[in-house]
Design a protein around this motif. Structure first.
Motif, PDB file in Angstrom:
ATOM      1  N   SER A   1       0.793  -1.212   0.032  1.00  0.00           N
ATOM      2  CA  SER A   1       0.020   0.053  -0.041  1.00  0.00           C
ATOM      3  C   SER A   1       0.898   1.232   0.055  1.00  0.00           C
ATOM      4  CB  SER A   1      -0.912  -0.023   1.281  1.00  0.00           C
ATOM      5  OG  SER A   1      -1.330   1.282   1.355  1.00  0.00           O
ATOM      6  N   GLY A   2       0.388   2.297  -0.459  1.00  0.00           N
ATOM      7  CA  GLY A   2       1.047   3.637  -0.546  1.00  0.00           C
ATOM      8  C   GLY A   2       0.518   4.435   0.646  1.00  0.00           C
ATOM      9  N   CYS A   3      -0.438   4.037   1.169  1.00  0.00           N
ATOM     10  CA  CYS A   3      -0.998   4.786   2.263  1.00  0.00           C
ATOM     11  C   CYS A   3      -0.256   4.547   3.645  1.00  0.00           C
ATOM     12  CB  CYS A   3      -2.627   4.539   2.207  1.00  0.00           C
ATOM     13  SG  CYS A   3      -3.441   5.200   3.634  1.00  0.00           S
ATOM     14  N   ASP A   4       0.059   5.547   4.360  1.00  0.00           N
ATOM     15  CA  ASP A   4       0.502   5.196   5.527  1.00  0.00           C
ATOM     16  C   ASP A   4      -0.252   4.781   6.619  1.00  0.00           C
ATOM     17  OD1 ASP A   4       3.207   5.777   4.762  1.00  0.00           O
ATOM     18  OD2 ASP A   4       3.268   7.938   5.268  1.00  0.00           O
ATOM     19  N   LYS A   5      -1.473   5.143   6.810  1.00  0.00           N
ATOM     20  CA  LYS A   5      -2.379   4.527   7.423  1.00  0.00           C
ATOM     21  C   LYS A   5      -2.676   3.019   7.421  1.00  0.00           C
ATOM     22  CE  LYS A   5      -6.908   4.660   6.715  1.00  0.00           C
ATOM     23  NZ  LYS A   5      -8.055   4.783   6.212  1.00  0.00           N
ATOM     24  N   THR A   6      -2.732   2.655   6.171  1.00  0.00           N
ATOM     25  CA  THR A   6      -2.914   1.137   5.575  1.00  0.00           C
ATOM     26  C   THR A   6      -1.737   0.491   6.104  1.00  0.00           C
ATOM     27  OG1 THR A   6      -4.501   1.852   4.078  1.00  0.00           O
ATOM     28  CG2 THR A   6      -3.594  -0.237   3.708  1.00  0.00           C
ATOM     29  N   LEU A   7      -0.549   0.851   5.604  1.00  0.00           N
ATOM     30  CA  LEU A   7       0.653   0.265   6.111  1.00  0.00           C
ATOM     31  C   LEU A   7       0.862  -0.097   7.824  1.00  0.00           C
ATOM     32  CD1 LEU A   7       3.281   1.964   3.835  1.00  0.00           C
ATOM     33  CD2 LEU A   7       2.498  -0.189   3.352  1.00  0.00           C
ATOM     34  N   LYS A   8       0.425   0.845   8.566  1.00  0.00           N
ATOM     35  CA  LYS A   8       0.482   0.598   9.859  1.00  0.00           C
ATOM     36  C   LYS A   8      -0.392  -0.169  10.152  1.00  0.00           C
ATOM     37  CE  LYS A   8       0.259   3.349  14.223  1.00  0.00           C
ATOM     38  NZ  LYS A   8      -0.072   4.573  14.958  1.00  0.00           N
ATOM     39  N   ALA A   9      -1.647  -0.469   9.636  1.00  0.00           N
ATOM     40  CA  ALA A   9      -2.582  -1.261  10.044  1.00  0.00           C
ATOM     41  C   ALA A   9      -2.250  -3.013   9.407  1.00  0.00           C
ATOM     42  CB  ALA A   9      -3.992  -1.026   9.407  1.00  0.00           C
ATOM     43  N   MET A  10      -1.461  -2.730   8.559  1.00  0.00           N
ATOM     44  CA  MET A  10      -0.917  -4.040   7.772  1.00  0.00           C
ATOM     45  C   MET A  10       0.408  -4.550   8.790  1.00  0.00           C
ATOM     46  SD  MET A  10      -0.915  -3.538   3.766  1.00  0.00           S
ATOM     47  CE  MET A  10      -2.163  -3.780   2.588  1.00  0.00           C
ATOM     48  N   HIS A  11       0.888  -3.584   9.640  1.00  0.00           N
ATOM     49  CA  HIS A  11       2.080  -4.147  10.438  1.00  0.00           C
ATOM     50  C   HIS A  11       3.364  -4.276   9.326  1.00  0.00           C
ATOM     51  CE1 HIS A  11      -0.485  -4.245  13.557  1.00  0.00           C
ATOM     52  NE2 HIS A  11      -1.022  -5.616  13.453  1.00  0.00           N
ATOM     53  N   ARG A  12       3.320  -3.362   8.387  1.00  0.00           N
ATOM     54  CA  ARG A  12       4.561  -3.440   7.496  1.00  0.00           C
ATOM     55  C   ARG A  12       5.584  -2.478   8.356  1.00  0.00           C
ATOM     56  NH1 ARG A  12       5.226  -7.155   4.578  1.00  0.00           N
ATOM     57  NH2 ARG A  12       5.959  -5.884   2.710  1.00  0.00           N
ATOM     58  N   ARG A  13       6.841  -2.648   7.883  1.00  0.00           N
ATOM     59  CA  ARG A  13       7.966  -2.124   8.768  1.00  0.00           C
ATOM     60  C   ARG A  13       8.758  -0.918   7.932  1.00  0.00           C
ATOM     61  NH1 ARG A  13      11.064  -6.794  11.762  1.00  0.00           N
ATOM     62  NH2 ARG A  13       8.833  -8.165  12.522  1.00  0.00           N
ATOM     63  N   TYR A  14       7.768  -0.173   7.083  1.00  0.00           N
ATOM     64  CA  TYR A  14       8.400   1.051   6.331  1.00  0.00           C
ATOM     65  C   TYR A  14       7.035   1.868   6.352  1.00  0.00           C
ATOM     66  CZ  TYR A  14       6.396  -1.819   2.774  1.00  0.00           C
ATOM     67  OH  TYR A  14       5.760  -2.707   2.198  1.00  0.00           O
ATOM     68  N   THR A  15       7.401   3.263   5.832  1.00  0.00           N
ATOM     69  CA  THR A  15       6.549   4.148   5.558  1.00  0.00           C
ATOM     70  C   THR A  15       6.377   4.305   3.830  1.00  0.00           C
ATOM     71  OG1 THR A  15       8.160   6.322   5.361  1.00  0.00           O
ATOM     72  CG2 THR A  15       6.638   5.334   7.488  1.00  0.00           C
ATOM     73  N   SER A  16       5.376   4.924   3.247  1.00  0.00           N
ATOM     74  CA  SER A  16       5.505   5.210   1.846  1.00  0.00           C
ATOM     75  C   SER A  16       6.714   6.082   1.543  1.00  0.00           C
ATOM     76  CB  SER A  16       4.065   5.941   1.456  1.00  0.00           C
ATOM     77  OG  SER A  16       4.067   7.202   2.148  1.00  0.00           O
ATOM     78  N   LYS A  17       6.976   6.991   2.545  1.00  0.00           N
ATOM     79  CA  LYS A  17       8.066   7.881   1.853  1.00  0.00           C
ATOM     80  C   LYS A  17       9.559   7.040   2.080  1.00  0.00           C
ATOM     81  CE  LYS A  17      10.692  12.200   3.187  1.00  0.00           C
ATOM     82  NZ  LYS A  17      12.070  11.441   2.697  1.00  0.00           N
ATOM     83  N   MET A  18       9.460   6.070   2.843  1.00  0.00           N
ATOM     84  CA  MET A  18      10.773   5.152   3.066  1.00  0.00           C
ATOM     85  C   MET A  18      10.827   4.406   1.874  1.00  0.00           C
ATOM     86  SD  MET A  18      10.607   4.133   7.057  1.00  0.00           S
ATOM     87  CE  MET A  18      11.717   2.591   6.845  1.00  0.00           C
ATOM     88  N   PHE A  19       9.547   3.808   1.310  1.00  0.00           N
ATOM     89  CA  PHE A  19       9.697   3.039   0.122  1.00  0.00           C
ATOM     90  C   PHE A  19      10.076   4.001  -1.085  1.00  0.00           C
ATOM     91  CE2 PHE A  19       7.682   1.388  -3.700  1.00  0.00           C
ATOM     92  CZ  PHE A  19       7.742   0.145  -3.683  1.00  0.00           C
ATOM     93  N   GLU A  20       9.422   4.977  -1.253  1.00  0.00           N
ATOM     94  CA  GLU A  20       9.874   5.880  -2.235  1.00  0.00           C
ATOM     95  C   GLU A  20      11.196   6.225  -2.298  1.00  0.00           C
ATOM     96  OE1 GLU A  20       7.569   9.512  -4.729  1.00  0.00           O
ATOM     97  OE2 GLU A  20       7.015   9.014  -2.669  1.00  0.00           O
ATOM     98  N   ASP A  21      11.717   6.692  -1.216  1.00  0.00           N
ATOM     99  CA  ASP A  21      13.306   6.969  -1.064  1.00  0.00           C
ATOM    100  C   ASP A  21      14.147   5.733  -1.369  1.00  0.00           C
ATOM    101  OD1 ASP A  21      12.660   9.576  -0.460  1.00  0.00           O
ATOM    102  OD2 ASP A  21      13.079   9.073   1.982  1.00  0.00           O
ATOM    103  N   LYS A  22      13.667   4.442  -0.933  1.00  0.00           N
ATOM    104  CA  LYS A  22      14.417   3.405  -1.363  1.00  0.00           C
ATOM    105  C   LYS A  22      14.551   3.284  -2.896  1.00  0.00           C
ATOM    106  CE  LYS A  22      16.649   1.320   0.816  1.00  0.00           C
ATOM    107  NZ  LYS A  22      16.188   0.131   1.682  1.00  0.00           N
TER     108      LYS A  22
END
Length: 427
Positions: free
Chosen positions: A263-284
């Protein structure tokens, strides 16, 4: 006796099925295709979605009709999670989970011996012996002259809120580098030129041996005979700058990355328990481009395949558009799109804010259209360039096919002398 394998799901499953098939052949079996009929069918299952479960049930029923008297052994993630559900299907004899795949031949041989003795034991689901729960069996695929899928790791410690893989596969663990190198050498001895590293969470490599993923890459890079490596799905937080800068020094590792965003939505990433934010992904993604692409090659040299889940519980239209817009900016070459599938025993499954199938289907269609456009743009940007294609044996309408370093599918008139060779071409 004849044995046939039906494999669903990820490339890790294919590497394991191939290894199990070799064990049967070493004990005198003849490996055949399922449609030819067999004395033993082994079905290696996936359970990442309900669709995968349904496919498995359908395959079991089809194979039972092809060879009604055959032994049917079912293994893999679906077998690990819902053994009784599979055992209740007519024709199934053996069920053993993903954590105990290595015992498939042993269990089949035991059942065959019982039948030869006049016994007809009831179908049974086998659980992994306690002392073997943390074990891992090495595996790699064979049978192709072009590429092999090499298992380096199994299990996952991430426990994302939508996923049952950690339950099915167990905790993260890895094969020692020395063993993996030995297998890569065996692959090279068969004339295979390209290896794809597979696992559940391969960037987490090293838990059980104290080694690192970069240690592994360096050791494999030194194996003679293998000319190209690809890294399969790897978490964005585990693909480090150190690894990227080493790859850029002129290694055998190709500019091709399969990276989940979900997901590119930080709210959803948090609910998924992913270990990065959308900005971290884009920066990578930007860092990978900075290291592996020149300014002139921007958006054209590195192939990114991105995993996306659509319709996670609570995903609003605005949340979805955050994902859509991020992917439009990042410009990957391809999207692997999955509508959210409700999985038992996961946190997300009990949320009350589930989306309808219609909403998920509509959003999938929009991302599929985006993926088609991005892939067409990526291929068009590479037109006219010189590339190196590893040609495969498949022939269709007088054409043969292969992939470039950055995973563009190329075709040319069929020439059997080029099968398994890396050829310089102009796209």
């Amino acid at each position: 006796m004849r044995v046939a394998f039906a494999t669903l799901g990820c490339k890790l499953n294919y590497s394991e099925s191939s290894t199990l098939s070799r064990e049967f052949v070493q004990h005198g079996f003849k490996a055949v295709r399922p449609v030819e009929g067999a004395d033993v069918f082994v079905i290696n299952t996936c359970s990442v979605t309900e669709t995968a479960d349904k496919k498995c049930r359908n395959i079991i029923r089809k194979l039972q009709k092809i060879s009604p008297d055959a032994i049917i052994a079912v293994t893999g993630c679906y077998a690990q999670l819902k053994p009784q559900e599979i055992l209740d299907i007519d024709g199934v004899d053996i069920v053993t989970g993903a954590q105990d795949k290595k015992r498939v031949y042993e269990l089949v041989a035991e059942l065959l011996e019982q039948r030869r003795s006049g016994l007809n034991p009831a179908p049974k689901a086998y659980s992994c012996p306690e002392q073997d729960i943390d074990a891992i069996f090495p595996a790699y695929s064979t049978g192709e002259r072009t590429r092999s899928f090499l298992k380096v790791q199994d299990g996952c410690d991430y426990h994302c809120s939508y996923c049952t893989v950690a339950i099915a596969r167990g905790k993260s663990r890895n094969i020692p580098i020395a063993t993996i190198v030995s297998q890569a050498q065996a692959i090279a001895a068969e004339g295979v030129k390209e290896v794809v590293l597979t696992g559940v969470n391969i960037g987490d490599f090293g838990h059980t041996t104290g080694e690192s993923f970069l240690d592994l890459l360096k050791a494999l890079n030194a194996v003679e005979g293998i000319e190209r490596y690809r890294i399969s799905s790897i978490e964005p937080n585990l693909l480090t700058e150190e690894i990227l800068r080493w790859i850029a020094t002129g290694t055998k590792f190709l500019p091709h990355f399969h990276i989940p965003i979900q997901s590119g939505c930080d709210k959803t990433l948090k609910a998924m328990h992913r270990r990065y934010t959308s900005k971290m992904f884009e920066d990578k993604i930007a860092l990978i481009r900075d290291i592996l692409e020149t300014p002139e090659e921007r958006y054209t040299r590195v192939f990114f395949g991105i995993d996306v889940i659509v319709g996670f519980p609570g995903e609003t239209e605005e949340d979805f558009m955050d994902t859509y817009n991020l992917l439009s900016r990042v410009r990957p070459a391809f999207l692997h799109i999955f509508p959210y599938s409700r999985r038992d025993d996961t946190e997300a499954a009990v949320r009350p804010d589930q989306l309808t199938a219609a909403v998920k289907a509509e959003r999938v269609a929009r991302l599929e259209a985006l993926s088609d456009r991005l892939h067409a743009e990526f291929c068009a940007a590479n037109a006219g360039r010189t590339a190196h294609v590893l040609f495969e044996s498949t022939q269709k309408d007088g054409k043969m096919f292969g992939f470039t370093e950055n995973y563009i599918r190329a075709e040319r008139p069929y020439d059997p002398s080029l099968i398994g060779r890396i050829v310089e071409v102009q796209l």
